[in-house]
Design a protein around this motif. Structure first.
Motif, PDB file in Angstrom:
ATOM      1  N   ASN A  11       0.721  -1.160   0.088  1.00 33.87           N
ATOM      2  CA  ASN A  11       0.147  -0.008  -0.062  1.00 33.87           C
ATOM      3  C   ASN A  11       0.818   1.174   0.003  1.00 33.87           C
ATOM      4  O   ASN A  11       1.288   1.586   0.988  1.00 33.87           O
ATOM      5  CB  ASN A  11      -0.855  -0.192   1.221  1.00 33.87           C
ATOM      6  N   ALA A  12       1.082   1.726  -1.091  1.00 38.70           N
ATOM      7  CA  ALA A  12       1.881   3.133  -1.090  1.00 38.70           C
ATOM      8  C   ALA A  12       1.036   4.368  -0.742  1.00 38.70           C
ATOM      9  O   ALA A  12       1.819   5.302  -0.598  1.00 38.70           O
ATOM     10  CB  ALA A  12       2.624   3.286  -2.805  1.00 38.70           C
ATOM     11  N   SER A  13      -0.188   4.229  -0.648  1.00 38.74           N
ATOM     12  CA  SER A  13      -0.923   5.218  -0.253  1.00 38.74           C
ATOM     13  C   SER A  13      -0.579   5.792   0.999  1.00 38.74           C
ATOM     14  O   SER A  13      -0.333   5.176   2.010  1.00 38.74           O
ATOM     15  CB  SER A  13      -2.584   5.005  -0.494  1.00 38.74           C
ATOM     16  N   GLU A  14      -1.095   7.177   1.438  1.00 42.02           N
ATOM     17  CA  GLU A  14      -0.978   7.358   2.873  1.00 42.02           C
ATOM     18  C   GLU A  14      -2.153   7.136   3.705  1.00 42.02           C
ATOM     19  O   GLU A  14      -2.180   7.184   4.769  1.00 42.02           O
ATOM     20  CB  GLU A  14      -0.887   9.066   2.804  1.00 42.02           C
ATOM     21  N   MET A  34       4.730 -11.469   7.533  1.00 42.99           N
ATOM     22  CA  MET A  34       5.248 -10.153   7.732  1.00 42.99           C
ATOM     23  C   MET A  34       4.413  -8.978   7.334  1.00 42.99           C
ATOM     24  O   MET A  34       3.587  -9.141   6.599  1.00 42.99           O
ATOM     25  CB  MET A  34       6.513 -10.013   7.194  1.00 42.99           C
ATOM     26  N   ASP A  35       4.540  -8.205   8.430  1.00 40.44           N
ATOM     27  CA  ASP A  35       3.581  -6.835   8.309  1.00 40.44           C
ATOM     28  C   ASP A  35       4.491  -5.705   8.585  1.00 40.44           C
ATOM     29  O   ASP A  35       4.825  -5.644   9.874  1.00 40.44           O
ATOM     30  CB  ASP A  35       2.365  -7.033   8.936  1.00 40.44           C
ATOM     31  N   THR A  36       4.759  -4.741   7.637  1.00 35.59           N
ATOM     32  CA  THR A  36       5.705  -3.656   8.175  1.00 35.59           C
ATOM     33  C   THR A  36       5.349  -2.687   9.090  1.00 35.59           C
ATOM     34  O   THR A  36       5.707  -2.018   9.832  1.00 35.59           O
ATOM     35  CB  THR A  36       6.359  -2.795   6.792  1.00 35.59           C
ATOM     36  N   CYS A  37       3.973  -2.920   9.236  1.00 29.36           N
ATOM     37  CA  CYS A  37       3.295  -2.167  10.437  1.00 29.36           C
ATOM     38  C   CYS A  37       3.722  -2.484  11.704  1.00 29.36           C
ATOM     39  O   CYS A  37       3.772  -1.776  12.547  1.00 29.36           O
ATOM     40  CB  CYS A  37       1.795  -2.311  10.208  1.00 29.36           C
ATOM     41  N   GLY A  58      -1.392   2.866   5.720  1.00 25.44           N
ATOM     42  CA  GLY A  58      -0.801   3.500   4.672  1.00 25.44           C
ATOM     43  C   GLY A  58       0.790   3.158   4.773  1.00 25.44           C
ATOM     44  O   GLY A  58       1.216   3.024   5.624  1.00 25.44           O
ATOM     45  N   ARG A  59       1.245   3.161   3.593  1.00 24.73           N
ATOM     46  CA  ARG A  59       2.594   2.998   3.243  1.00 24.73           C
ATOM     47  C   ARG A  59       3.307   1.728   4.206  1.00 24.73           C
ATOM     48  O   ARG A  59       4.386   1.803   4.692  1.00 24.73           O
ATOM     49  CB  ARG A  59       3.306   4.442   3.551  1.00 24.73           C
ATOM     50  N   THR A  60       2.650   0.755   4.018  1.00 25.43           N
ATOM     51  CA  THR A  60       2.894  -0.452   4.770  1.00 25.43           C
ATOM     52  C   THR A  60       2.925  -1.679   3.586  1.00 25.43           C
ATOM     53  O   THR A  60       2.594  -1.541   2.479  1.00 25.43           O
ATOM     54  CB  THR A  60       2.070  -0.796   5.725  1.00 25.43           C
TER      55      THR A  60
END
Length: 80
Positions: A11-14, A34-37, A58-60
């Motif tokens: 998700n590149a959106s904010e 994995m989840d960058t969040c 957003g952004r993850t």
């Protein structure tokens, strides 16, 4: 060679965004490894059913694993 399938959601959106997982013909159960969040790999990932909707902040990015072969490892520590 024994292999697994991976699904990478970005998700590149904010803003948060919903993603619908593929239908069961592509894998009935996926594991969120994995989840960058969260910022970490999940050694004991939660299962997610095919066709489910996952919300990414957003952004993850999230990586899901589907055990394609019964002998393939499901635990992320067995993949490393």
């Amino acid at each position: 060679m024994i292999d697994n399938n991976f699904l990478v959601l970005v998700n590149a959106s904010e803003n948060g965004l919903d993603f619908k997982l593929p239908p069961a013909e592509f894998g009935d159960t996926w594991f969120k490894i994995m989840d960058t969040c969260d910022g970490v790999f999940n050694a004991r990932p939660k299962s997610v059913k095919a066709g489910s909707v996952i919300n990414l902040e957003g952004r993850t990015m999230t990586i899901l694993l589907h055990k394609h072969h019964p002998d393939a490892p499901a635990n992320i520590t067995q993949l490393i």
